[in-house]
Design a protein around this motif. Structure first.
Motif, PDB file in Angstrom:
ATOM      1  N   ASN A 406    -121.015 -47.117-109.629  1.00  0.00           N
ATOM      2  CA  ASN A 406    -121.069 -45.672-109.793  1.00  0.00           C
ATOM      3  C   ASN A 406    -119.670 -45.119-110.001  1.00  0.00           C
ATOM      4  O   ASN A 406    -118.702 -45.593-109.399  1.00  0.00           O
ATOM      5  N   ARG A 407    -119.584 -44.096-110.850  1.00  0.00           N
ATOM      6  CA  ARG A 407    -118.335 -43.347-111.010  1.00  0.00           C
ATOM      7  C   ARG A 407    -118.620 -41.882-110.712  1.00  0.00           C
ATOM      8  O   ARG A 407    -119.624 -41.323-111.164  1.00  0.00           O
ATOM      9  N   TYR A 408    -117.705 -41.285-109.953  1.00  0.00           N
ATOM     10  CA  TYR A 408    -117.899 -39.924-109.459  1.00  0.00           C
ATOM     11  C   TYR A 408    -116.571 -39.199-109.493  1.00  0.00           C
ATOM     12  O   TYR A 408    -115.551 -39.719-109.024  1.00  0.00           O
ATOM     13  N   VAL A 409    -116.560 -37.986-110.063  1.00  0.00           N
ATOM     14  CA  VAL A 409    -115.342 -37.186-110.178  1.00  0.00           C
ATOM     15  C   VAL A 409    -115.542 -35.885-109.413  1.00  0.00           C
ATOM     16  O   VAL A 409    -116.567 -35.204-109.575  1.00  0.00           O
ATOM     17  N   PHE A 410    -114.561 -35.552-108.592  1.00  0.00           N
ATOM     18  CA  PHE A 410    -114.622 -34.353-107.761  1.00  0.00           C
ATOM     19  C   PHE A 410    -113.331 -33.573-107.935  1.00  0.00           C
ATOM     20  O   PHE A 410    -112.235 -34.098-107.718  1.00  0.00           O
ATOM     21  N   ASP A 411    -113.435 -32.317-108.364  1.00  0.00           N
ATOM     22  CA  ASP A 411    -112.277 -31.447-108.534  1.00  0.00           C
ATOM     23  C   ASP A 411    -112.415 -30.251-107.596  1.00  0.00           C
ATOM     24  O   ASP A 411    -113.488 -29.644-107.506  1.00  0.00           O
ATOM     25  N   GLN A 412    -111.322 -29.908-106.919  1.00  0.00           N
ATOM     26  CA  GLN A 412    -111.315 -28.743-106.047  1.00  0.00           C
ATOM     27  C   GLN A 412    -110.004 -27.989-106.223  1.00  0.00           C
ATOM     28  O   GLN A 412    -108.928 -28.541-106.013  1.00  0.00           O
ATOM     29  N   ASP A 413    -110.122 -26.720-106.620  1.00  0.00           N
ATOM     30  CA  ASP A 413    -108.957 -25.857-106.789  1.00  0.00           C
ATOM     31  C   ASP A 413    -109.031 -24.733-105.761  1.00  0.00           C
ATOM     32  O   ASP A 413    -110.090 -24.125-105.567  1.00  0.00           O
ATOM     33  N   VAL A 414    -107.903 -24.467-105.104  1.00  0.00           N
ATOM     34  CA  VAL A 414    -107.833 -23.411-104.093  1.00  0.00           C
ATOM     35  C   VAL A 414    -106.686 -22.475-104.459  1.00  0.00           C
ATOM     36  O   VAL A 414    -105.544 -22.913-104.631  1.00  0.00           O
ATOM     37  N   TYR A 415    -107.015 -21.178-104.584  1.00  0.00           N
ATOM     38  CA  TYR A 415    -106.031 -20.152-104.899  1.00  0.00           C
ATOM     39  C   TYR A 415    -105.979 -19.182-103.712  1.00  0.00           C
ATOM     40  O   TYR A 415    -106.967 -18.511-103.413  1.00  0.00           O
ATOM     41  N   ALA A 416    -104.840 -19.129-103.038  1.00  0.00           N
ATOM     42  CA  ALA A 416    -104.747 -18.371-101.786  1.00  0.00           C
ATOM     43  C   ALA A 416    -103.544 -17.438-101.802  1.00  0.00           C
ATOM     44  O   ALA A 416    -102.519 -17.713-102.441  1.00  0.00           O
ATOM     45  N   ALA A 417    -103.687 -16.328-101.061  1.00  0.00           N
ATOM     46  CA  ALA A 417    -102.591 -15.399-100.812  1.00  0.00           C
ATOM     47  C   ALA A 417    -102.704 -14.922 -99.375  1.00  0.00           C
ATOM     48  O   ALA A 417    -103.809 -14.840 -98.827  1.00  0.00           O
ATOM     49  N   TYR A 418    -101.567 -14.628 -98.752  1.00  0.00           N
ATOM     50  CA  TYR A 418    -101.599 -14.238 -97.344  1.00  0.00           C
ATOM     51  C   TYR A 418    -100.561 -13.170 -97.062  1.00  0.00           C
ATOM     52  O   TYR A 418     -99.600 -12.966 -97.831  1.00  0.00           O
ATOM     53  N   VAL A 419    -100.739 -12.508 -95.932  1.00  0.00           N
ATOM     54  CA  VAL A 419     -99.739 -11.583 -95.425  1.00  0.00           C
ATOM     55  C   VAL A 419     -99.799 -11.608 -93.902  1.00  0.00           C
ATOM     56  O   VAL A 419    -100.885 -11.693 -93.320  1.00  0.00           O
ATOM     57  N   THR A 420     -98.633 -11.612 -93.236  1.00  0.00           N
ATOM     58  CA  THR A 420     -98.565 -11.461 -91.779  1.00  0.00           C
ATOM     59  C   THR A 420     -97.573 -10.342 -91.469  1.00  0.00           C
ATOM     60  O   THR A 420     -96.585 -10.144 -92.190  1.00  0.00           O
ATOM     61  N   TYR A 421     -97.841  -9.637 -90.393  1.00  0.00           N
ATOM     62  CA  TYR A 421     -97.017  -8.508 -89.975  1.00  0.00           C
ATOM     63  C   TYR A 421     -96.787  -8.638 -88.485  1.00  0.00           C
ATOM     64  O   TYR A 421     -97.727  -8.666 -87.693  1.00  0.00           O
ATOM     65  N   GLU A 422     -95.507  -8.751 -88.098  1.00  0.00           N
ATOM     66  CA  GLU A 422     -95.161  -8.951 -86.692  1.00  0.00           C
ATOM     67  C   GLU A 422     -94.285  -7.804 -86.204  1.00  0.00           C
ATOM     68  O   GLU A 422     -93.321  -7.406 -86.879  1.00  0.00           O
ATOM     69  N   ARG A 423     -94.632  -7.285 -85.023  1.00  0.00           N
ATOM     70  CA  ARG A 423     -93.867  -6.157 -84.483  1.00  0.00           C
ATOM     71  C   ARG A 423     -93.802  -6.240 -82.969  1.00  0.00           C
ATOM     72  O   ARG A 423     -94.818  -6.483 -82.314  1.00  0.00           O
ATOM     73  N   PRO A 424     -92.622  -6.035 -82.398  1.00  0.00           N
ATOM     74  CA  PRO A 424     -92.517  -5.966 -80.938  1.00  0.00           C
ATOM     75  C   PRO A 424     -92.676  -4.530 -80.451  1.00  0.00           C
ATOM     76  O   PRO A 424     -92.300  -3.576 -81.133  1.00  0.00           O
TER      77      PRO A 424
END
Length: 726
Positions: A406-424
């Motif tokens: 058997n031959r099997y092909v698996f493709d996975q693409d991930v497109y991500a964006a993030y933001v963090t906000y830190e405050r004392p």
């Protein structure tokens, strides 16, 4: 398949000398205090070499004084880290959850995914690692992959100008040996680093499977026993070269090339026997198998780092990497059946994985000690699997078996964006984060001409809070949403042939596992003495798990399925301190509970259980030149939908003799009492299975390390973001 590379034209992250992606560069050179205070994500620590350091979203443990790390593998070093367990096969878990993402200097690697990830950890030399960073609830700046969290392996860095390096070699009483050389040349604006190592390993392993299946016709049980003795031998070669170039005081270019090869030969002698419900022999076989496995992994990366005006925390980093992994496994088997004809077999598997990652991170300090961090992370990955199988009455008369090719092909693409906000807010600090990901999956069963695709968009929120009770005590609370995406083989419905009575199969209907993780923590620290207490709770839906079913005729199928839901929680305690001026200790324990609801798999009600895991390290500085160490650990019992996994344990001993500042000798005894084994149990009305795996990890290593070069070391600049967001 040959390992191949595409050179990437990319700018490289500006790094401090030999420090990973997204680490804040040191200010302009000036004399540093012996223990200068360093601010890390809102928490102030001292830059000494204590065993544990903490930030708002992570804890980092030094392995510098772990003697087993001097002669063993990364898997050996991880066994002495709080919260972490490593089984006989090199599989890692955090607080009993095996869904762990492993990074090197904050960067993902294909060598720690899919086939052979346990081999990679068991073969990678631990003396390349300086610290192990554990993030059970990472911020949104890190990928949400791995419901248990992230283990970040922070590699050793030099702090000396000129030419410096280390030569090391270790050999044990069973013929194993490992060694390597690391070197750095720092002159002006350019720093060159490189290391090469080789590890030779031999291992005798055993597996015993006792099974009993319900015979519905008679009401009795059909029993069988499968006993295998395994002889593994092979080695791992690792090469790495890198450069850092300071274009000016605000810009740095970097590049790295790494190559790793694992190659093992395996011989297996196996016996199988089965009885009828009345206890009479029904079938048996003797089977001998010989095979070879290779895993080539290579990556090339380029980085650029730009520091803006307004302070060292105002930074833009970019990273571009291309990685290729080639995995091959071929084996030949001869089976003498009773009753039945003798049978010759050939079984093979090839996997080619490619991964390209482009990411950028931007950190900006703002008024009132506010810190804003944002970025994107794009990754495209492709996996090409080929399975081969043939059998016949003679070694020269093999005929391909259609169901095993058997031959099997698996493709996975991930497109991500993030933001963090830190405050004392005075003694109180808060960091909120949000990560958004678009995932695109394509599958192609080339052999059967079946294709499919899936895409989905999800957001992953995080929240971290800290409160300073006093100069020595802090409180913390955090939340994160994590995901465990099914792997390529998890989704493939092709039935993989393991041996005449065992098969494995994926499930194309699997859903991603989503976990909401909550933690409350307390920390008290004074000098090198600290105490930690963490209460945690995890609520999971669609957990991916193994399910064993009876195919009839003595054959069994292990498949993948989603649980309805599961919950777990516990209390983890860690203590580190000094008993006498020369004797220090490190203790950790984990009391945990988990509950499984597998009603959608045909089970009635819920199953739950509690367990205790722990470890203890004692370090004795007998003289200024003599250091003795003892460490022992025991994992807890782990519940599964159809049974449980029993605890495993190990005792390690070590001694180091420092001849001078450049030369030292080490002796270590691993698994000194020969305790190490792994037992999994299935207990259902229709199936009872007990599988015991063991390996001769017991050994005594003798080694030395020699440092060459000169120059005055720079003051340590510690940053928990070494390697940057994953």
């Amino acid at each position: 398949m040959r390992l191949k590379f595409a050179l990437l034209a990319a700018a490289a992250v500006i790094l401090p000398p030999a420090v990973g992606l997204a680490q804040t560069p040191a200010p302009a050179a000036k004399p540093a205090a012996k223990e200068a205070a360093t601010a890390v994500e809102g928490v102030v620590i001292t830059s000494d070499s204590t065993a544990m350091r903490s930030s708002i979203d992570s804890r980092s443990y030094s392995v510098a004084n772990d003697l087993s790390a001097r002669t063993g593998s990364v898997a050996d070093a991880l066994r002495n880290v709080p919260s972490v367990s490593v089984d006989v096969q090199g599989n890692v878990s955090l607080r009993g959850d095996a869904n762990v993402t492993i990074l090197i200097d904050g960067k993902p690697s294909s060598q720690f995914t899919g086939e052979g990830k346990g081999d990679a950890l068991s073969s990678m030399p631990a003396d390349q690692i300086d610290r192990v960073e554990v993030m059970t609830n990472p911020s949104a700046a890190y990928r949400p992959d791995g419901s248990a969290g992230i283990i970040n392996l922070i590699t050793k860095k030099t702090q000396k100008p000129g030419v410096n390096g280390t030569v090391r070699f270790n050999v044990d009483t069973l013929g194993r040996h490992n060694g390597g050389i690391s070197a750095t040349r720092r002159a002006g604006k350019l720093t060159l680093t490189g290391d090469a190592s080789y590890r030779r390993d031999t291992q005798d392993a055993a597996q015993v499977i006792d099974r009993a299946t319900l015979d519905r016709a008679s009401g009795g049980y059909l029993t069988s026993k499968q006993d295998a003795v395994v002889d593994n031998s092979g080695g791992m070669t690792s090469l790495r070269g890198a450069f850092d170039y300071d274009v000016d005081k605000n810009n740095r270019l970097s590049g790295e090339l790494r190559l790793r090869r694992i190659a093992f030969d395996t011989d297996v002698d196996e016996t199988y026997s089965a009885l009828t419900a009345a206890g009479a022999p029904s079938r048996a076989y003797l089977r001998t198998t010989s095979g070879e496995m290779t895993r080539d992994n290579g990556a090339i990366s380029a980085d650029w780092r730009r520091q803006f005006k307004g302070g060292s925390d105002h930074v833009l980093t970019t990273h571009l990497e291309h990685e290729i992994t080639d995995f091959t496994r071929d084996s030949q088997a001869f089976t003498r059946n009773t009753p039945g004809l003798d049978l010759y077999e050939r079984i093979g598997m090839e996997v080619e994985q490619t991964r390209t990652n482009l990411k950028a991170d931007y950190t900006r300090p703002m008024p009132d000690s506010v810190k804003l961090k944002t970025g994107f992370d794009f990754e495209v990955a492709s996996n090409d699997y080929v399975n081969r199988g043939a059998e016949g009455p003679s070694a020269s008369g093999l005929i391909p078996v259609p169901s095993r090719n058997n031959r099997y092909v698996f493709d996975q693409d991930v497109y991500a964006a993030y933001v963090t906000y830190e405050r004392p807010f005075g003694d109180f600090s808060v960091q909120g984060g949000l990560r958004a990901e678009q995932v695109q999956i394509k599958v192609d069963d080339v052999t059967n001409r079946v294709t499919g695709d899936n895409q989905y968009f999800k957001v992953y929120p995080t929240l971290h809070m800290g409160y300073t009770l006093s100069q020595s005590q802090t409180l913390s609370a955090n939340f994160s949403r994590r995901v465990q995406r099914p792997g390529a083989q998890d989704l493939h419905p092709y039935r993989v042939y393991i041996d005449p009575y065992n098969y494995r199969q994926g499930n194309p209907d699997l859903k991603p596992q989503i976990t909401d993780s909550f933690e409350l923590g307390w920390q008290m620290r004074k000098g090198q003495t600290y105490y930690l207490a963490t209460a945690y709770f995890r609520d999971t839906k669609d957990s991916v798990t193994d399910v064993v079913s009876d195919l009839g005729g003595g054959a069994f199928l292990t498949s993948r399925a989603n649980l309805g839901k599961s919950r777990s929680g516990g209390l983890e305690l860690v203590a580190n301190g000094r008993l006498t001026p020369k004797l220090t200790y490190n203790l950790s324990g984990n009391l945990f509970w988990n509950e499984i609801d597998a009603a959608n798999l045909g089970f009635t009600g819920t199953r739950s259980g509690t367990a205790v895991a722990g470890r203890a390290n004692l370090n004795w500085q007998a003289t200024s030149k003599d250091f003795v160490q003892l460490n022992v650990f025991s994992s807890g019992k782990r519940l599964t939908p159809q049974g449980h996994r029993e605890p495993f344990k190990m005792l390690n001993l070590g001694y180091r003799r420092k001849v001078n500042d450049k030369l030292s000798f080490v002796v270590t005894a691993q698994d000194a009492l020969d305790w190490f084994q792994d037992v999994s149990v299935t207990d259902t009305p229709a199936l009872r299975d007990r599988t015991r795996r063991s390996a001769n990890v017991r050994s005594v290593f003798f080694g030395f390390s020699y440092a060459f070069g000169g120059g005055k070391p720079k003051a340590e600049q510690f940053d928990f973001n070494a390697g940057g967001p994953g």
